[in-house]
Design a protein around this motif. Structure first.
Motif, mmCIF file in Angstrom:
data_model
loop_
_atom_site.group_PDB
_atom_site.id
_atom_site.type_symbol
_atom_site.label_atom_id
_atom_site.label_comp_id
_atom_site.label_asym_id
_atom_site.label_seq_id
_atom_site.Cartn_x
_atom_site.Cartn_y
_atom_site.Cartn_z
ATOM 1 N N ILE A 171 0.861 -1.194 0.000
ATOM 2 C CA ILE A 171 0.000 0.000 0.000
ATOM 3 C C ILE A 171 0.892 1.238 0.000
ATOM 4 O O ILE A 171 1.736 1.409 0.887
ATOM 5 N N LYS A 172 0.734 2.044 -1.040
ATOM 6 C CA LYS A 172 1.530 3.272 -1.152
ATOM 7 C C LYS A 172 0.643 4.477 -0.860
ATOM 8 O O LYS A 172 -0.401 4.651 -1.484
ATOM 9 N N ALA A 173 1.077 5.281 0.090
ATOM 10 C CA ALA A 173 0.267 6.421 0.514
ATOM 11 C C ALA A 173 0.822 7.730 -0.043
ATOM 12 O O ALA A 173 2.040 7.956 -0.043
ATOM 13 N N PHE A 174 -0.081 8.548 -0.541
ATOM 14 C CA PHE A 174 0.276 9.877 -1.054
ATOM 15 C C PHE A 174 -0.415 10.904 -0.171
ATOM 16 O O PHE A 174 -1.636 10.853 0.001
ATOM 17 N N HIS A 175 0.366 11.814 0.379
ATOM 18 C CA HIS A 175 -0.215 12.755 1.326
ATOM 19 C C HIS A 175 -0.733 14.019 0.641
ATOM 20 O O HIS A 175 -0.064 14.603 -0.201
ATOM 21 N N ILE A 176 -1.911 14.412 1.045
ATOM 22 C CA ILE A 176 -2.581 15.590 0.462
ATOM 23 C C ILE A 176 -2.716 16.656 1.551
ATOM 24 O O ILE A 176 -3.073 16.344 2.685
ATOM 25 N N ILE A 177 -2.395 17.912 1.201
ATOM 26 C CA ILE A 177 -2.575 18.971 2.205
ATOM 27 C C ILE A 177 -3.612 20.027 1.780
ATOM 28 O O ILE A 177 -4.012 20.855 2.582
ATOM 29 N N VAL A 212 -3.226 4.932 -1.952
ATOM 30 C CA VAL A 212 -4.214 5.546 -1.065
ATOM 31 C C VAL A 212 -3.816 6.998 -0.803
ATOM 32 O O VAL A 212 -2.630 7.331 -0.782
ATOM 33 N N LEU A 213 -4.830 7.855 -0.647
ATOM 34 C CA LEU A 213 -4.551 9.248 -0.283
ATOM 35 C C LEU A 213 -4.665 9.390 1.231
ATOM 36 O O LEU A 213 -5.626 8.904 1.833
ATOM 37 N N THR A 214 -3.692 10.058 1.851
ATOM 38 C CA THR A 214 -3.811 10.379 3.272
ATOM 39 C C THR A 214 -4.001 11.887 3.395
ATOM 40 O O THR A 214 -3.740 12.635 2.443
ATOM 41 N N GLY A 215 -4.480 12.314 4.547
ATOM 42 C CA GLY A 215 -4.730 13.745 4.755
ATOM 43 C C GLY A 215 -6.104 14.166 4.262
ATOM 44 O O GLY A 215 -6.502 15.317 4.402
ATOM 45 N N VAL A 216 -6.821 13.204 3.672
ATOM 46 C CA VAL A 216 -8.156 13.492 3.148
ATOM 47 C C VAL A 216 -9.042 12.269 3.382
ATOM 48 O O VAL A 216 -8.572 11.133 3.358
ATOM 49 N N LEU A 265 -5.586 8.950 -9.062
ATOM 50 C CA LEU A 265 -4.705 8.303 -8.086
ATOM 51 C C LEU A 265 -3.973 7.108 -8.698
ATOM 52 O O LEU A 265 -2.802 6.851 -8.392
ATOM 53 N N LYS A 266 -4.666 6.412 -9.594
ATOM 54 C CA LYS A 266 -4.077 5.263 -10.296
ATOM 55 C C LYS A 266 -2.849 5.669 -11.110
ATOM 56 O O LYS A 266 -1.905 4.912 -11.264
ATOM 57 N N LYS A 267 -2.918 6.884 -11.673
ATOM 58 C CA LYS A 267 -1.879 7.328 -12.612
ATOM 59 C C LYS A 267 -0.620 7.829 -11.927
ATOM 60 O O LYS A 267 0.398 8.053 -12.583
#
Lengths: 254, 155
Positions: free
Chosen positions: A11-17, A92-96, A174-176
């Motif tokens: 699981i790879k997380a991408f953080h959103i602010i 997955v997006l984190t921060g949201v 997110l897939k891209k």
């Protein structure tokens, strides 16, 4: 002691602010911003016989002193990039976090055993496994169902379907994203711990009908599309692997 | 009666389930899987699916079961029955449920001697606050510790 590996999930997380409305839906990693198409809802296929109205809004972390209708669900934004649920790679997006609320056109809250409408900051204990953290930006979908449809199965189901369609638009972006750009990477292995005590976790979930339903194994993590209903299979026990479960195999539908 | 706002597990809860995390992280446990059992409306169906779940546990030759429920009241009929069916087969079983003051078990049996109550509200009630009466990592650790004792025959 021997360990036998069965399958692997990354699981790879991408953080959103920031989350902002724009002319299209996309993720800009440089500014860690998720842009949402402001006309997103108009482009989605909604059953107007069931859903009277729907509104999408962005709730900043310090703006939670607002009234919301009864909360049906909190959902992550996650998508499969490689493999099926429970193996391969998930982004997955984190921060949201996404929130679904609903009411019917006469003001009856969509709920059965108590409802949670009220001031958002008071109606949720934040920072739990199932709720947003204090820092999360909440993407809020508020659905107004036609009269009387909040207490029969097809009402909440259609609201969940629309909620998933909204999230799917974000999943497409997110897939891209390039996995190398992720902020966090977690690896999970389903394994046999040979010789150790064999334990099964049983989760008893809602399946009474009306607005009590649970879906399992949707196409996308924590999704709706492709998921099977426990009501439709007669509520009989099914087995999921630990990795399927942590990859969003279960969707609460109440 | 069924699942209220403060006890219901959201989709996000399932996605990062503390119970799964605690049990799968434990090196002394071979977690064979997660069984999902629904809560049917009719009593006859409640007994049917409960017995089916217990049959699966027996067939899988598990040494222990942790059973969690996010509903109460009527949902406890299913819950108590499933635990009894598992217990009758000689399989150690530990439960997690919201009980507090409002959700005392409507039915009980001798196998329900190790149930972790995950009520978090002061008054012990369904507060209608989402996430309040949910399983946390501490609850899950308590349940696993109890199960380990039960599997050793010390409880």
């Amino acid at each position: 002691m021997e360990e036998r590996e069965l399958r692997r999930l990354v699981i790879k997380a991408f953080h959103i602010i920031n989350v902002k409305f724009s002319t299209k839906t996309f993720i800009d990693l440089k500014s860690k911003t998720l842009f949402l198409d402001e006309n997103l809802l108009q482009s989605l296929n909604v059953d107007r016989e069931i859903i009277k109205d729907a509104r999408l809004s962005i709730i900043e972390k310090d703006k939670r002193n607002i009234f919301v209708n009864s909360i049906l669900d909190f959902s992550p934004i996650a998508t499969k990039v490689l493999g099926n649920l429970g193996e391969g790679i998930t982004h997955v997006l984190t921060g949201v976090c996404c929130m679904l609320t609903a009411v019917d056109e006469e003001g009856v809250q969509v709920a059965e055993f108590g409802s949670s409408e009220g001031i958002l900051s008071e109606q949720v204990v934040f920072n739990r496994a199932g709720t947003p953290s204090d820092e999360d930006i909440i993407i809020h979908l508020d659905v107004t169902l036609k009269k009387g449809l909040g207490t029969i199965r097809k009402g909440p189901t259609e609201a969940h379907k629309l909620f998933d369609l909204v999230i799917q638009e974000v999943r497409k972006s997110l897939k891209k994203l390039n996995g190398k750009d992720c902020d966090e990477k977690h690896e999970y292995v389903d394994k046999v711990q040979v010789g150790k005590k064999r334990v099964v976790i049983i989760k008893q979930v809602a399946g009474q009908g009306a607005m009590y339903d649970t879906l399992f194994l949707p196409n996308e993590p924590a999704g709706f599309e492709g998921g099977r209903s426990v009501i439709d299979i007669g509520n009989v026990p099914i087995i999921l692997t630990p990795n399927e479960f942590r990859d969003g195999a279960l969707r609460a539908m109440h | 009666m069924g699942v209220g706002p403060s006890t219901k597990e959201t989709t996000l809860h399932h996605f990062r389930d503390p119970l799964l995390k605690v049990v799968s992280d434990d090196k002394d446990i071979d977690l064979v899987g997660i069984m999902i059992v629904g809560t049917p409306q009719e009593n006859e169906d409640k007994y049917f699916v409960g017995k089916m779940a217990a049959r699966w546990c027996e067939a899988m030759r598990v040494d222990g079961v942790i059973i969690s429920v996010d509903g109460w009241g009527n949902s406890h009929v299913d819950y108590a029955n499933t635990i009894e069916e598992i217990g009758k087969r000689g399989i150690p079983v530990v439960g997690l449920s919201f009980i507090g003051t409002q959700a005392q078990f409507v039915v009980k049996n001798k196998y329900m001697d190790t149930i972790v109550d995950f009520n978090k509200s002061k008054e012990g009630i369904e507060t209608e606050v989402v996430g309040e009466n949910n399983v946390t990592e501490i609850d899950a650790k308590k349940a696993l510790a109890l199960l380990k004792l039960k599997m050793k025959g010390e409880r």
